[in-house]
Design a protein around this motif. Structure first.
Motif, PDB file in Angstrom:
ATOM      1  N   THR A  15       7.118  -6.529 -15.399  1.00 27.04           N
ATOM      2  CA  THR A  15       6.148  -5.989 -16.356  1.00 27.04           C
ATOM      3  C   THR A  15       6.618  -6.196 -17.785  1.00 27.04           C
ATOM      4  OG1 THR A  15       5.352  -4.296 -14.806  1.00 27.04           O
ATOM      5  CG2 THR A  15       5.033  -3.865 -17.156  1.00 27.04           C
ATOM      6  N   ASP A  16       7.879  -5.936 -18.036  1.00 29.41           N
ATOM      7  CA  ASP A  16       8.414  -6.040 -19.396  1.00 29.41           C
ATOM      8  C   ASP A  16       8.517  -7.481 -19.885  1.00 29.41           C
ATOM      9  OD1 ASP A  16       8.658  -3.296 -19.567  1.00 29.41           O
ATOM     10  OD2 ASP A  16      10.741  -3.279 -18.877  1.00 29.41           O
ATOM     11  N   LEU A  17       8.541  -8.454 -18.958  1.00 29.50           N
ATOM     12  CA  LEU A  17       8.775  -9.832 -19.346  1.00 29.50           C
ATOM     13  C   LEU A  17       7.505 -10.673 -19.483  1.00 29.50           C
ATOM     14  CD1 LEU A  17      11.941 -10.654 -17.184  1.00 29.50           C
ATOM     15  CD2 LEU A  17      11.849 -10.267 -19.657  1.00 29.50           C
ATOM     16  N   VAL A  18       6.499 -10.412 -18.657  1.00 27.65           N
ATOM     17  CA  VAL A  18       5.314 -11.277 -18.681  1.00 27.65           C
ATOM     18  C   VAL A  18       4.447 -10.973 -19.903  1.00 27.65           C
ATOM     19  CG1 VAL A  18       5.273 -11.561 -16.189  1.00 27.65           C
ATOM     20  CG2 VAL A  18       3.982  -9.677 -17.220  1.00 27.65           C
ATOM     21  N   GLN A  19       3.654 -11.963 -20.298  1.00 28.19           N
ATOM     22  CA  GLN A  19       2.818 -11.850 -21.473  1.00 28.19           C
ATOM     23  C   GLN A  19       1.499 -11.167 -21.154  1.00 28.19           C
ATOM     24  OE1 GLN A  19       2.270 -15.536 -23.531  1.00 28.19           O
ATOM     25  NE2 GLN A  19       4.412 -16.144 -23.391  1.00 28.19           N
ATOM     26  N   PRO A  20       0.851 -10.568 -22.156  1.00 26.16           N
ATOM     27  CA  PRO A  20      -0.478  -9.993 -21.943  1.00 26.16           C
ATOM     28  C   PRO A  20      -1.438 -11.050 -21.398  1.00 26.16           C
ATOM     29  CG  PRO A  20       0.407  -9.292 -24.054  1.00 26.16           C
ATOM     30  CD  PRO A  20       1.356 -10.330 -23.530  1.00 26.16           C
ATOM     31  N   GLY A  21      -2.274 -10.640 -20.475  1.00 25.84           N
ATOM     32  CA  GLY A  21      -3.210 -11.560 -19.844  1.00 25.84           C
ATOM     33  C   GLY A  21      -2.731 -12.101 -18.522  1.00 25.84           C
ATOM     34  N   THR A  22      -1.435 -11.977 -18.234  1.00 24.17           N
ATOM     35  CA  THR A  22      -0.887 -12.466 -16.968  1.00 24.17           C
ATOM     36  C   THR A  22      -1.466 -11.670 -15.805  1.00 24.17           C
ATOM     37  OG1 THR A  22       1.180 -13.069 -18.062  1.00 24.17           O
ATOM     38  CG2 THR A  22       1.221 -12.892 -15.663  1.00 24.17           C
ATOM     39  N   LEU A  23      -1.819 -12.360 -14.733  1.00 24.66           N
ATOM     40  CA  LEU A  23      -2.342 -11.706 -13.540  1.00 24.66           C
ATOM     41  C   LEU A  23      -1.229 -11.467 -12.530  1.00 24.66           C
ATOM     42  CD1 LEU A  23      -5.677 -13.672 -12.869  1.00 24.66           C
ATOM     43  CD2 LEU A  23      -5.332 -11.590 -14.232  1.00 24.66           C
ATOM     44  N   LEU A  24      -1.290 -10.324 -11.859  1.00 24.03           N
ATOM     45  CA  LEU A  24      -0.401 -10.025 -10.741  1.00 24.03           C
ATOM     46  C   LEU A  24      -1.265  -9.898  -9.497  1.00 24.03           C
ATOM     47  CD1 LEU A  24       2.382  -9.258  -9.555  1.00 24.03           C
ATOM     48  CD2 LEU A  24       1.844  -6.873 -10.095  1.00 24.03           C
ATOM     49  N   LEU A  25      -1.050 -10.779  -8.531  1.00 22.51           N
ATOM     50  CA  LEU A  25      -1.836 -10.811  -7.305  1.00 22.51           C
ATOM     51  C   LEU A  25      -0.984 -10.340  -6.138  1.00 22.51           C
ATOM     52  CD1 LEU A  25      -4.202 -11.698  -5.437  1.00 22.51           C
ATOM     53  CD2 LEU A  25      -3.232 -14.021  -5.523  1.00 22.51           C
ATOM     54  N   VAL A  26      -1.456  -9.314  -5.437  1.00 22.02           N
ATOM     55  CA  VAL A  26      -0.753  -8.768  -4.269  1.00 22.02           C
ATOM     56  C   VAL A  26      -1.675  -8.855  -3.061  1.00 22.02           C
ATOM     57  CG1 VAL A  26       0.345  -6.751  -3.237  1.00 22.02           C
ATOM     58  CG2 VAL A  26       0.630  -7.208  -5.685  1.00 22.02           C
ATOM     59  N   VAL A  27      -1.238  -9.568  -2.045  1.00 22.13           N
ATOM     60  CA  VAL A  27      -1.963  -9.672  -0.775  1.00 22.13           C
ATOM     61  C   VAL A  27      -1.008  -9.246   0.328  1.00 22.13           C
ATOM     62  CG1 VAL A  27      -2.937 -11.283   0.904  1.00 22.13           C
ATOM     63  CG2 VAL A  27      -3.571 -11.471  -1.508  1.00 22.13           C
ATOM     64  N   ASP A  28      -1.496  -8.409   1.243  1.00 17.41           N
ATOM     65  CA  ASP A  28      -0.624  -7.954   2.326  1.00 17.41           C
ATOM     66  C   ASP A  28      -1.472  -7.519   3.505  1.00 17.41           C
ATOM     67  OD1 ASP A  28       1.861  -6.954   3.618  1.00 17.41           O
ATOM     68  OD2 ASP A  28       2.638  -7.017   1.563  1.00 17.41           O
ATOM     69  N   SER A  29      -0.811  -7.141   4.589  1.00 20.04           N
ATOM     70  CA  SER A  29      -1.517  -6.649   5.761  1.00 20.04           C
ATOM     71  C   SER A  29      -2.242  -5.357   5.426  1.00 20.04           C
ATOM     72  CB  SER A  29      -0.537  -6.406   6.911  1.00 20.04           C
ATOM     73  OG  SER A  29       0.045  -7.613   7.337  1.00 20.04           O
ATOM     74  N   PRO A  30      -3.373  -5.104   6.059  1.00 19.74           N
ATOM     75  CA  PRO A  30      -4.158  -3.907   5.739  1.00 19.74           C
ATOM     76  C   PRO A  30      -3.749  -2.702   6.568  1.00 19.74           C
ATOM     77  CG  PRO A  30      -5.383  -5.270   7.255  1.00 19.74           C
ATOM     78  CD  PRO A  30      -4.074  -5.990   7.008  1.00 19.74           C
ATOM     79  N   GLY A  31      -4.241  -1.546   6.145  1.00 20.71           N
ATOM     80  CA  GLY A  31      -4.122  -0.333   6.939  1.00 20.71           C
ATOM     81  C   GLY A  31      -2.712   0.111   7.219  1.00 20.71           C
ATOM     82  N   SER A  32      -2.525   0.619   8.442  1.00 20.22           N
ATOM     83  CA  SER A  32      -1.249   1.236   8.810  1.00 20.22           C
ATOM     84  C   SER A  32      -0.106   0.232   8.857  1.00 20.22           C
ATOM     85  CB  SER A  32      -1.373   1.901  10.187  1.00 20.22           C
ATOM     86  OG  SER A  32      -1.743   0.958  11.180  1.00 20.22           O
ATOM     87  N   TYR A  33      -0.422  -1.055   8.960  1.00 22.99           N
ATOM     88  CA  TYR A  33       0.641  -2.063   9.016  1.00 22.99           C
ATOM     89  C   TYR A  33       1.428  -2.133   7.716  1.00 22.99           C
ATOM     90  CZ  TYR A  33      -1.609  -3.727  13.276  1.00 22.99           C
ATOM     91  OH  TYR A  33      -2.129  -3.814  14.539  1.00 22.99           O
ATOM     92  N   SER A  34       0.840  -1.655   6.630  1.00 21.77           N
ATOM     93  CA  SER A  34       1.539  -1.703   5.344  1.00 21.77           C
ATOM     94  C   SER A  34       2.002  -0.316   4.906  1.00 21.77           C
ATOM     95  CB  SER A  34       0.621  -2.293   4.269  1.00 21.77           C
ATOM     96  OG  SER A  34      -0.508  -1.473   4.071  1.00 21.77           O
ATOM     97  N   THR A  35       2.099   0.611   5.855  1.00 15.87           N
ATOM     98  CA  THR A  35       2.599   1.955   5.557  1.00 15.87           C
ATOM     99  C   THR A  35       4.104   1.997   5.736  1.00 15.87           C
ATOM    100  OG1 THR A  35       0.529   2.986   6.255  1.00 15.87           O
ATOM    101  CG2 THR A  35       2.472   4.377   6.182  1.00 15.87           C
ATOM    102  N   LEU A  36       4.789   2.490   4.740  1.00 17.58           N
ATOM    103  CA  LEU A  36       6.245   2.559   4.793  1.00 17.58           C
ATOM    104  C   LEU A  36       6.690   3.951   5.212  1.00 17.58           C
ATOM    105  CD1 LEU A  36       5.453   0.465   2.330  1.00 17.58           C
ATOM    106  CD2 LEU A  36       7.925   0.381   2.131  1.00 17.58           C
ATOM    107  N   LYS A  37       7.641   3.992   6.126  1.00 12.49           N
ATOM    108  CA  LYS A  37       8.195   5.253   6.590  1.00 12.49           C
ATOM    109  C   LYS A  37       9.548   5.458   5.938  1.00 12.49           C
ATOM    110  CE  LYS A  37       5.897   4.907  11.095  1.00 12.49           C
ATOM    111  NZ  LYS A  37       6.094   4.867  12.569  1.00 12.49           N
ATOM    112  N   LEU A  38       9.682   6.552   5.228  1.00 11.39           N
ATOM    113  CA  LEU A  38      10.930   6.837   4.525  1.00 11.39           C
ATOM    114  C   LEU A  38      11.461   8.207   4.926  1.00 11.39           C
ATOM    115  CD1 LEU A  38       9.901   5.591   0.986  1.00 11.39           C
ATOM    116  CD2 LEU A  38      11.161   4.349   2.725  1.00 11.39           C
TER     117      LEU A  38
END
Length: 427
Positions: A324-347
């Motif tokens: 965040t601190d390094l990229v310039q304004p206007g830069t896009l951040l794209l996040v694609v991942d598995s949906p639903g419970s598959y992307s739930t983290l257990k801590l």
């Protein structure tokens, strides 16, 4: 670890899905959620089916043909199982040596590692054959699904205020966990299709069959028709694929940067983004003294962020904030991942020692999207805006028009995913 994996996406195909009757009506789409109603961009873009087939041919040629000895013949092994595909390498004397790539067995091994979340065995410590099988099985399908998303986002970058994508310099995309090639191939296809549409006024759907992604045959084709296109000044695009696994032996060239005639350049960096230094991160983002004119316009985390959070929530959060601190304004951040419970983290799972007594630590579950939003929109408040968010989205292949025969267990499949897109704001 920055890998191209997710438990849900890899284990969902171990169970056979019930097929609907051929005449069954399609389900009505669910009403959009509040976040979907406020989405600022359209992700419905696609690339021609002929170009999709070309992408599949690229994967088959690069991963099954002889990338060492130049032998382009790939054949089924008739003397043993149908699962073994013959490929060729060279020995120390440069003599071609035929060997079998047991696709089915390799894929089952990968699935076992992924199910146990043993990412070191699946990627970091994996041999070349295992990595090849992974790319054949998952990267090819994902490249088709990614291409439409990239097609939409590259157009957004060309049209957005500030004009990040211009005809001067190189526009840079960083793909975290992109060593398996899906993002690289998808970006190449989307970029060529978009440039062709913008500068020639037509899509690439006509006459694409049998040509290469680098566009080197277009002048020859035009010459056959009696005309040679004038030189075109279009934006250049460079891609840095970063991965903790060593994909350089799987059809790659290590950290060497290569560029084609259309100005599409690729560089691979083997790095663990959770532990790299500030200078290394700047180098990946093209922020060094020698990178003037090269602007990072997009950072992608495709089926990777869930593994980063699983490895270390603190380090993954720190990585997002450093970026965040390094990229310039206007830069896009794209996040694609598995949906639903598959992307739930257990801590918090396990026991904590308190002197002579032990107490069970309460387990908490955190959806990846919650952690992502908390980091970018709360901790880094005012630095990002969310321009698209969808918790479940489908890319479906054209079964009747796409061919991809690379061995049992490595066929194409539809892709269900969640997608979240953010744009860096001015400080």
């Amino acid at each position: 670890m920055p890998k191209k994996s997710s438990q849900g996406q890899h284990t969902r195909d171990t169970k056979k899905e019930k097929k609907k009757p051929a005449q069954a009506p399609r389900r009505q789409a669910k009403p959009q959620t509040e976040s979907e109603e406020t989405n600022q961009i359209d992700l419905s873009a696609t690339i021609p089916v002929t170009l999709q087939q070309l992408l599949l041919n690229v994967f088959r040629s690069a991963l099954l043909n002889d990338v060492y000895g130049g032998n382009a013949n790939v054949a089924k092994n008739e003397s043993s199982s149908d699962d073994a595909t013959t490929t060729t390498t060279t020995d120390a004397t440069s003599t071609p040596v035929s060997r079998q790539l047991d696709i089915k067995t390799l894929i089952q091994t990968i699935k076992s590692h992924l199910y146990n979340r043993d990412f070191d065995s699946a990627f970091t410590d994996a041999n070349e054959d295992l990595l090849r099988a992974y790319a054949l099985r998952w990267s090819a399908s994902r490249a088709l699904g990614y291409a439409g998303v990239f097609r939409s986002l590259l157009k957004v970058l060309m049209q957005q205020d500030g004009g990040l994508v211009s005809s001067t310099g190189s526009n840079h995309v960083v793909c975290i966990g992109g060593g398996a090639g899906a993002e690289i191939v998808a970006l190449a296809a989307a970029w060529r299709d978009l440039v062709d549409e913008v500068e020639k006024g037509e899509a690439l759907s006509a006459g694409v069959a049998g040509v290469s992604l680098d566009g080197g045959d277009r002048a020859a084709a035009a010459a056959d028709q009696g005309s040679v296109p004038k030189s075109i000044n279009h934006p250049a695009l460079s891609v840095t694929a970063v991965d903790i696994a060593d994909w350089s032996s799987v059809g790659g060239e290590g950290e060497k940067e290569s560029e084609d005639a259309d100005g599409f350049a690729v560089r691979f960096r083997r790095s663990d983004v959770l532990s790299i230094s500030e200078e290394q991160l700047k180098d990946i983002l093209h922020l060094g003294p020698s990178d003037k004119g090269n602007t990072t316009v997009m950072v992608t985390l495709m089926f990777t962020l869930n593994e980063l959070f699983s490895t270390s929530m603190a380090k993954a959060t720190a990585f997002l904030l450093r970026t965040t601190d390094l990229v310039q304004p206007g830069t896009l951040l794209l996040v694609v991942d598995s949906p639903g419970s598959y992307s739930t983290l257990k801590l918090g799972k396990g026991k904590a020692q308190d002197g002579a007594e032990s107490a069970t630590v309460q387990e908490r579950k955190y959806p990846m999207k919650f952690l992502l939003d908390h980091t970018l929109l709360s901790v880094a408040e005012g630095k990002w805006e969310q321009i698209y968010s969808q918790d479940s989205r489908w890319w479906r292949r054209d079964v009747g028009r796409l061919g991809y025969d690379v061995g049992e267990g490595a066929g194409l499949e539809d892709m269900r995913y969640q997608v979240h897109i953010y744009r860096r704001l001015a400080n």
